[in-house]
Design a protein around this motif. Sequence first.
Motif, short mmCIF file in Angstrom:
data_model
loop_
_atom_site.label_atom_id
_atom_site.label_comp_id
_atom_site.label_asym_id
_atom_site.label_seq_id
_atom_site.Cartn_x
_atom_site.Cartn_y
_atom_site.Cartn_z
N SER A 41 0.84 -1.19 0.00
CA SER A 41 0.00 0.00 0.00
C SER A 41 0.88 1.25 0.00
N LEU A 42 0.33 2.33 -0.53
CA LEU A 42 1.07 3.59 -0.57
C LEU A 42 1.39 4.07 0.83
N ARG A 43 0.40 3.98 1.74
CA ARG A 43 0.62 4.43 3.11
C ARG A 43 1.78 3.68 3.75
N ASP A 44 1.82 2.36 3.58
CA ASP A 44 2.89 1.57 4.17
C ASP A 44 4.23 1.86 3.48
N ALA A 45 4.19 2.11 2.17
CA ALA A 45 5.43 2.40 1.46
C ALA A 45 6.06 3.70 1.95
N LEU A 46 5.25 4.74 2.11
CA LEU A 46 5.77 6.02 2.62
C LEU A 46 6.26 5.84 4.05
N ARG A 47 5.51 5.07 4.83
CA ARG A 47 5.90 4.84 6.23
C ARG A 47 7.22 4.08 6.29
N ASP A 48 7.38 3.05 5.43
CA ASP A 48 8.60 2.27 5.44
C ASP A 48 9.80 3.10 5.00
N ALA A 302 14.72 9.35 40.98
CA ALA A 302 13.71 10.13 40.26
C ALA A 302 14.22 10.52 38.88
N GLY A 303 15.52 10.81 38.77
CA GLY A 303 16.08 11.14 37.47
C GLY A 303 16.01 9.97 36.50
N ALA A 304 16.26 8.75 37.02
CA ALA A 304 16.15 7.57 36.16
C ALA A 304 14.72 7.39 35.67
N LEU A 305 13.75 7.59 36.56
CA LEU A 305 12.35 7.44 36.15
C LEU A 305 11.92 8.56 35.22
N ALA A 306 12.45 9.77 35.42
CA ALA A 306 12.15 10.86 34.49
C ALA A 306 12.71 10.54 33.10
N GLU A 307 13.92 9.98 33.07
CA GLU A 307 14.52 9.60 31.78
C GLU A 307 13.69 8.51 31.12
N ILE A 308 13.23 7.53 31.91
CA ILE A 308 12.39 6.47 31.35
C ILE A 308 11.10 7.04 30.80
N GLY A 309 10.49 7.99 31.54
CA GLY A 309 9.27 8.62 31.07
C GLY A 309 9.47 9.38 29.78
N GLU A 310 10.59 10.11 29.68
CA GLU A 310 10.87 10.86 28.45
C GLU A 310 11.15 9.91 27.30
N LEU A 311 11.83 8.79 27.57
CA LEU A 311 12.08 7.82 26.52
C LEU A 311 10.77 7.16 26.07
N ASP A 312 9.85 6.94 27.00
CA ASP A 312 8.55 6.38 26.61
C ASP A 312 7.81 7.33 25.68
N ASP A 313 7.83 8.63 26.01
CA ASP A 313 7.19 9.62 25.12
C ASP A 313 7.86 9.61 23.75
N LEU A 314 9.18 9.53 23.77
CA LEU A 314 9.93 9.54 22.51
C LEU A 314 9.65 8.29 21.69
N LEU A 315 9.54 7.15 22.35
CA LEU A 315 9.21 5.91 21.64
C LEU A 315 7.85 6.02 20.97
N ASP A 316 6.91 6.66 21.65
CA ASP A 316 5.58 6.85 21.06
C ASP A 316 5.65 7.77 19.84
N GLN A 317 6.44 8.83 19.95
CA GLN A 317 6.56 9.76 18.83
C GLN A 317 7.27 9.11 17.64
N LEU A 318 8.35 8.37 17.92
CA LEU A 318 9.10 7.74 16.84
C LEU A 318 8.34 6.57 16.23
N GLY A 319 7.47 5.94 17.02
CA GLY A 319 6.69 4.83 16.50
C GLY A 319 5.70 5.24 15.44
N GLN A 320 5.18 6.49 15.50
CA GLN A 320 4.25 7.01 14.49
C GLN A 320 3.05 6.09 14.31
N GLU A 321 2.59 5.49 15.42
CA GLU A 321 1.49 4.53 15.32
C GLU A 321 0.12 5.17 15.45
#
Length: 652
Positions: A41-48, A302-321
């Motif tokens: 599909s075109l959508r998957d091709a652009l996404r890939d 708390a810094g480790a958990l803040a980093e994990i939280g920011e990485l979770d947000d980033l994973l969601d953004q990079l996932g583009q799901e």
Amino acid sequence: MPGGNRFRYGPWRDGPDPLAPPYDVRAAVDAVGAEVLAGGSLRDALRDLLRRGPAGQRGLDDLLARARRLRREALRRGDLDGTVTRSRALLDQALAAERDALRDAGDDDARFAEATLDNLPPSTARAVEELAGYDWRSDEARTTYRRILDGLRRDVLEQRFAGLRDALRASADDPGTQARLAELMRDLNDLLGRYARGEDCTDPFAEFMRRHGEFFPERPGTVDELVDVLARRSAAGERLMQSLSDRQREELSGLMAQSLGGPLAAELAQLDAHLRTLRPDLDWKRRERVRGDRPLGYGEAAGALAEIGELDDLLDQLGQEHPGATLDDIDAEAVRRTLGREAADDVRRLRELERELRRQGWLSRGASGLTLSPKALRRLGGTALRRVFAELTAGPRGQHDLRSAGAAGEVTGASRPWEYGDEQPFDVIRTISRAVRRGGQGVPVTLAVEDFEVVETERRASAAVALCVDLSYSMISEGRWGPMKQTALALSHLMATQFPQDALQIIGFGREALPLSQQELVATEPELVQGTNLQHALRLAGRHLRRHPGAEPVVLVVTDGEPTAHLDPETGTGVFCWPPLSETIEATIHEVDRLTRTGATLNIFMLGDDPRLHRFVKAVIQRSRGRMFTADPDDLGEFVVSDYLRARRGKR
């Protein structure tokens, strides 16, 4: 050279290479086109394309892999209960030093103090609380005990306000420092309270930053940015509490309450309440299983958990799901903080690629997202046609022109005397020349009927072509979807470039049929709906042919199954049944007969070896005097294009 300038050369490291060549956008379009022509599909091709990145460049998948690795490392950073463990160790050290001092004293007060120490509760927090008013004999013990509360208070406040680090370490007990801290908390809660009530905070925010901006090295420019910084740290602290066991949580809460004191603890609680209200979208209650051998202090945990939280947000953004996701959703600054400068540059390059595809006219954005533009479709169709012609060996090919006089034809270079009924344009130069030769030089030039000459033209035969393609799910499950798309695009491109006078209509049919443009065909994806409604497709083909009465009528059908659906005459919707109903066969044959009466060429290309389809097509061909082809998917384009070139010469 003495006194001269010295230069050292090396790889460029300050962001994207300014001398690097731009992305080869055409290569990116070809990569998308190759996936579409293979049946994707075109959508998957652009996404890939964005996920794997252009040739030689990193894509979103590389960034996702790095973010996941960093998250795994953060989850193994250490023991979240390190604050309570450290406090217990300091308390034991203070008690040991105090017992040594009491052992050397012989008075009754010393014995009473020993009894007090022996009867302390096992809970670290409660023991620290009961020792708040204790009169220490040992200076070492008193200092060690103070380190428990001072260190925890400093860790908590530094975790919330990065700019307090230097001030607290230099003079944690200084009254001036404590007064500034109290003033900061009051002013901050007042500002956030106004903001929560919807008041205009432009001037209050500017005044707040003037007075307390040194405590915020992030230099927020608006109240929103300030809230974001504080809320993420507050949420990290809350996730730390949620990630501890009930006993650990109780111990840490008690120690924090004692270290902060009543007024400061109340201000901090009010701040957390404001931040929860303003940023309910943050995950305040999530637990994390952080493990490791090294005890982590409150700030580190708390810094480790803040980093994990920011990485979770980033994973969601990079996932583009999520629906409607675009590269603009990715926070490049967050990428830079967590993954480094090069990763942020990769995100910017991918955004630049997407923008260049749109700017150069390869992509267009519609209501359903990005689609290939007509320019890209022409390139894609040309690629499909080259693939077909690379294998085309079905005899001589050409435009098969029919010579006849016609005003809409192409000029041959010759002329002839005008005759009554001619529609060709006049040859002005030869007409004037004949008049001059007849009447002599001079003006005005008098024209006679016998002077007129007309330009000879040749008119190409035009064809109205209906290409009916099967869109049933079996087409993709059997690997025929890609060749079908490639064939349709190749035929469309051939007609647009070599036979512009011909009219093509692509008709897709499943349970029902519908006309498709090139863009719609490329973006079409198979549906899990059963039904092969050839009757509806032939009806739409007949409508297309009737709109071009002077053209050679050609109907080409590509299918892998016998008709199993027809239009209900009352509702106009598709009716599916397998084995096929007699009504389905009769309705389909009726449309075949209608096309036959118009003189249309009806050729059917069968994919697969279904014997029921073979019997049906054979019967149809006998009625319509058309042609039947059994094509392999890889040869489908060659068969269809060759047959079009033959059929357009026509019966007329």
